[in-house]
Enzyme design. Structure first.
Site, PDB file in Angstrom:
ATOM      1  N   GLU A 108      -5.777  -8.453   1.019  1.00  0.00           N
ATOM      2  CA  GLU A 108      -6.206  -8.140   2.390  1.00  0.00           C
ATOM      3  C   GLU A 108      -7.712  -7.836   2.430  1.00  0.00           C
ATOM      4  O   GLU A 108      -8.478  -8.364   1.632  1.00  0.00           O
ATOM      5  CB  GLU A 108      -5.357  -7.000   2.962  1.00  0.00           C
ATOM      6  CG  GLU A 108      -3.875  -7.362   2.977  1.00  0.00           C
ATOM      7  CD  GLU A 108      -2.993  -6.275   3.573  1.00  0.00           C
ATOM      8  OE1 GLU A 108      -3.442  -5.521   4.442  1.00  0.00           O
ATOM      9  OE2 GLU A 108      -1.824  -6.194   3.148  1.00  0.00           O
ATOM     10  N   ASP A 152       3.407  -6.366  12.145  1.00  0.00           N
ATOM     11  CA  ASP A 152       2.840  -6.017  10.854  1.00  0.00           C
ATOM     12  C   ASP A 152       2.573  -4.501  10.858  1.00  0.00           C
ATOM     13  O   ASP A 152       2.859  -3.799  11.833  1.00  0.00           O
ATOM     14  CB  ASP A 152       1.585  -6.862  10.565  1.00  0.00           C
ATOM     15  CG  ASP A 152       1.289  -6.913   9.069  1.00  0.00           C
ATOM     16  OD1 ASP A 152       1.839  -6.087   8.312  1.00  0.00           O
ATOM     17  OD2 ASP A 152       0.480  -7.761   8.649  1.00  0.00           O
TER      18      ASP A 152
HETATM   19  C1  BGC Z   1       0.493  -7.086   5.412  1.00  0.00           C
HETATM   20  C2  BGC Z   1       1.765  -7.888   5.485  1.00  0.00           C
HETATM   21  C3  BGC Z   1       2.850  -7.195   4.699  1.00  0.00           C
HETATM   22  C4  BGC Z   1       3.015  -5.770   5.155  1.00  0.00           C
HETATM   23  C5  BGC Z   1       4.066  -5.012   4.393  1.00  0.00           C
HETATM   24  C6  BGC Z   1       0.730  -5.642   5.738  1.00  0.00           C
HETATM   25  O1  BGC Z   1      -0.415  -4.893   5.518  1.00  0.00           O
HETATM   26  O2  BGC Z   1      -0.456  -7.645   6.305  1.00  0.00           O
HETATM   27  O3  BGC Z   1       1.532  -9.188   4.993  1.00  0.00           O
HETATM   28  O4  BGC Z   1       4.042  -7.916   4.839  1.00  0.00           O
HETATM   29  O5  BGC Z   1       1.787  -5.095   5.012  1.00  0.00           O
HETATM   30  O6  BGC Z   1       3.650  -4.755   3.110  1.00  0.00           O
HETATM   31  C1  BGC Z   2      -1.190  -2.199   3.561  1.00  0.00           C
HETATM   32  C2  BGC Z   2       0.149  -2.845   3.283  1.00  0.00           C
HETATM   33  C3  BGC Z   2       0.656  -2.384   2.000  1.00  0.00           C
HETATM   34  C4  BGC Z   2       0.714  -0.889   1.990  1.00  0.00           C
HETATM   35  C5  BGC Z   2       1.155  -0.428   0.669  1.00  0.00           C
HETATM   36  C6  BGC Z   2      -1.035  -0.716   3.551  1.00  0.00           C
HETATM   37  O1  BGC Z   2      -2.244  -0.082   3.832  1.00  0.00           O
HETATM   38  O2  BGC Z   2      -1.713  -2.642   4.787  1.00  0.00           O
HETATM   39  O3  BGC Z   2       0.083  -4.226   3.244  1.00  0.00           O
HETATM   40  O4  BGC Z   2       1.903  -2.951   1.776  1.00  0.00           O
HETATM   41  O5  BGC Z   2      -0.534  -0.305   2.325  1.00  0.00           O
HETATM   42  O6  BGC Z   2       1.168   0.943   0.549  1.00  0.00           O
END
Ligand code: BGC
Ligand code: BGC
Length: 741
Positions: free
Chosen positions: A510, A308
């Site tokens: 999140e 991730d």
């Molecule tokens: C999330 C994932 C997601 C990834 C890409 C992460 O912060 O936990 O579920 O696929 O970002 O966006």
């Molecule tokens: C998050 C990801 C998200 C991304 C988008 C990150 O901080 O953890 O899930 O896809 O920001 O910019």
């Protein structure tokens, strides 16, 4: 030998009009093409394949965080220089002009640059979070979030939704989705609760498997690769705090958290994304027990393990598990990570991995193993043969597509929780008050991960039917008034035959969506209280990703409809149920607690010797709750065991005056197990369409695997097994006994 075969095969394939035809001829052809490629690759080229960057690193100042046109110097350093093999758009990372055509042009431009600048012509794999439709794309149809889909108890529908999503994703040149979320909803305080298919491992497994199949299609080369995420235990984090440690007995991990991932693997999921959190004090990204012993050996997963967001670095700078970033990389890759999501530092990551391999800290065999899996996935997706997409047709393919399917999904997801005095379906009312800002709030109807990461950004208007619009369109000759101010809403309620109060949870994703209360914003509570106080029959409609703990408002309402986060067609779907165009069929895929002190609360409680044994499960609405217009009956239950499965048959009847779909859950229990087991666990279910007065006999062949237990003392840890002995099978109010030999 291998190398020579490769040298011969590769140019042959490149000369053919369609390499897909060659790979379609059988796994062995694809395998040897991958071997041939591997044999020709340098270490730098291999490590590039293990690197996944955000599109943000390819535009603006190459630093991430900007929505800007692609920048040639970023493309040069990441794709040509570091040989990066995969790119993603995280939440909200759209092209500057957020249209399907612009998405397709952006992915084509990246793909063409990469192909023109790598000597082996290995295509880019582009990934996106398509967790409820192609949700970063403005104008794409948004389906209900998973928690609403789970409320349909309709895996065939989930499969269609995933297939429709895959077609939109492919139309924009993207071949990889970070979905389905395969985590189990155990604590509604968690900000990602709505992304799951509910609290029950069996229901979630059915929905996960159907979704994987819908995304990937029967032949990978026409679908997209799915990703089972976030492996594993993510949703068990303490107090529902995103990205924190989960303390999980291995028995619970095996029986509750792993089955949905096993179902994804069984459905041939292409990739698995590791959980950003930790389990029992070990971050998942560093756990070879979870990533290799269990995922590879026990579950038999043969695809790609991706990290991730920035999670290898987190082993060092957040978890302090490693003494340096390099050490963190060594730990994660050796534990079983194949590809690292390093949003804006791909070049740096690649250099570090090469240094570690040269220093003997990461074996070459681990690199080859990872790269082989990644190339195999690209091969199976048909990327070598068809690396880009016809951008000109992207708008036509995506905009406005699948609206009827989205409507049906939203219709089936509606859960009617209360209907006192049969106030619903609405009949003969002359004036309807629609109160509450959520009645016109598209962002609340969509939830998080919709165009923006945290939900629809202000100033952006995705196409959608709001609840107010849906009600107005369905009201016929009745007049509809709407109010958001409490005093004016109360005044209007006094003149209305019925009041519909629409309540909405603020969208989020999140950590920012974690909650300690699961209550409503005060302004919304005030409107609902004011309207209910008038005594006018009040229907409460809830747009939220979790049960809201608003028992007093629910108790005063005449009717309560849980609409979840229903997406584009949400307003029409709510109206379909309110006006009786649809007989509600959704059933709760989670438990609805009375108050926050009961959380976490799930139906699978273990037997206990407490003073009031029933107090351990005393929710406001139990798992499986949901009313229809009319009454369904189940009787004549029969069951027979064969080996480790049972054949169950039961008669289902419609005693009401409206046709509808009855959801029939089948539960089971081991009557003497070597460890504590719940009084009932879901082992199967059916959705049965019934006309008024119709009765149907349903026969299901069910595995007893959902009742399998991890044997052993408190330190039991192995895979669950079905223990021979007496079992009880339950449907409706009936139960029968079977014996497993
Ligand atoms: C999330 C994932 C997601 C990834 C890409 C992460 O912060 O936990 O579920 O696929 O970002 O966006
Ligand atoms: C998050 C990801 C998200 C991304 C988008 C990150 O901080 O953890 O899930 O896809 O920001 O910019």
């Amino acid at each position: 030998m291998r190398a020579r075969r490769g040298v011969l095969l590769l140019p042959l394939c490149l000369l053919l009009a369609s390499c897909a035809t060659v790979s379609g001829a059988g796994r062995s052809t694809a395998d040897s093409r991958v071997d041939a490629l591997l044999a020709r690759m340098t270490l730098a080229e291999k490590v590039g394949q293990m690197t996944l960057i955000s599109v943000s690193a390819l535009r603006g100042t190459c630093q991430g965080g900007q929505i800007a046109p692609l920048n040639a110097s970023c493309l040069q350093s990441e794709l040509a220089g570091a040989h990066v093999g995969a790119v993603l758009s995280g939440g909200g990372e759209s092209p500057p002009d957020n249209t399907p055509v612009a998405w397709a042009q952006m992915t084509n431009q990246i793909q063409r640059y990469a192909l023109a600048h790598n000597r082996l012509h290995i295509p880019i794999l582009y990934g996106v979070d398509a967790v409820h439709g192609h949700n970063n794309v403005l104008g794409a149809t948004i389906f209900p979030h998973n928690i609403g889909l789970a409320a349909t108890w309709d895996p065939a529908l989930a499969r269609q939704v995933a297939a429709a999503t895959a077609s939109d994703v492919r139309a924009t040149g993207i071949h990889w989705v970070y979905a389905p979320v395969s985590d189990i909803a155990r604590d509604l305080r968690w900000g990602r609760y709505y992304e799951t298919f509910g609290e029950d491992p069996f229901l979630a497994s059915q929905m996960v498997a159907a979704t994987v199949r819908g995304f990937e299609g029967t032949n990978f080369s026409t679908g997209v690769s799915a990703t089972a995420k976030h492996y594993v235990g993510y949703s068990g984090a303490q107090r529902g705090l995103d990205r924190t440690n989960a303390t999980l007995p291995l028995r619970t991990l095996q029986q509750t958290y792993l089955p949905s991932f096993a179902a994804a693997v069984h459905a041939s999921v292409g990739t698995v994304m590791a959980d950003s959190g930790a389990v029992n004090g070990v971050p998942v990204h560093a756990s070879s027990y979870l990533l290799t012993d269990i995922l590879r050996r026990q579950l038999g997963f043969g695809g790609v393990v991706v990290t991730d967001w920035q999670d290898i670095e987190s082993l060092y700078d957040r978890y302090h598990l490693a003494t340096s970033y390099n050490d963190a990389i060594r730990l994660a890759i050796n534990a079983g990570v194949d590809m690292s999501m390093v949003p804006d530092n791909g070049v740096d990551f690649a250099h570090r991995v090469m240094a570690l391999v040269r220093a003997g800290k990461i074996p070459q065999s681990r690199i080859d193993d990872a790269v082989r899996r990644i190339l195999t996935l690209k091969e199976r997706l048909g990327l070598f043969a068809h690396p880009d997409v016809n951008a000109a047709s992207a708008n036509a393919a995506v905009l406005g597509a699948h609206r009827a399917l989205a409507r049906r999904a939203a219709d089936e997801s509606m859960v009617l929780l209360k209907n006192q005095g049969a106030v619903l379906p609405l009949h003969g009312v002359r004036t309807i008050l629609v109160a509450g800002e959520a009645a016109t709030n598209v962002a609340e109807q969509m939830g998080g991960w919709t165009i923006g990461w945290q939900g629809v950004p202000s100033g952006v208007s995705p196409p959608a039917v709001t609840v107010l619009q849906g009600i107005k369109a369905a009201a016929g000759s009745a007049s509809v008034v709407d109010e958001t101010d409490p005093a004016r809403a109360a005044a209007a309620a006094r003149h209305a035959g019925v009041a519909v109060v629409v309540l909405g949870e603020r969208p989020g994703a999140e950590g920012p969506a974690d909650t300690e209360t699961a209550e409503l914003p005060a302004d919304q509570t005030a409107v609902a209280q004011a309207v209910e106080a008038t005594g006018t029959p009040t229907v409460v409609v809830i747009l939220a990703g979790r049960p809201l703990l608003i028992a007093p408002l629910i108790q005063k309402a005449s009717a309560v409809l849980m609409a979840w986060l229903p997406g584009t067609e949400g307003g029409d779907a709510v109206a379909d149920v309110l006006f009786g165009r649809v007989n509600p069929s959704g059933r709760l895929p989670v438990t609805w607690p009375r108050q926050i002190g009961q959380v976490p609360l799930t139906y699978d409680q273990l037997p206990n010797t407490s003073a009031d044994p029933d107090a351990v499960y005393h929710p406001l609405f139990p798992f499986g709750a949901g009313l229809s217009y009319g009454v369904y009956t189940t009787n004549g239950l029969q069951a027979a065991a064969h080996g480790r499965s049972v054949t169950v048959s039961v008669s289902v009847g419609n005693a009401g005056s409206m046709a509808g779909d009855a959801v029939v859950p089948i539960y089971g229990r081991a009557d003497a197990a070597p460890v504590l087991v719940p009084d009932k666990l879901l082992i199967g279910f059916a959705r049965v369409h019934l006309n008024p007065n119709q009765t149907k006999s349903v026969t299901l062949h069910l595995s007893l695997q959902p009742l399998a237990v991890v044997t052993g003392d408190v330190n039991g840890s192995g895979p669950p097994r079905i223990v021979p002995g007496p079992y009880t099978i339950m449907a409706g109010t009936e139960q029968v006994n079977v014996t497993v030999h």
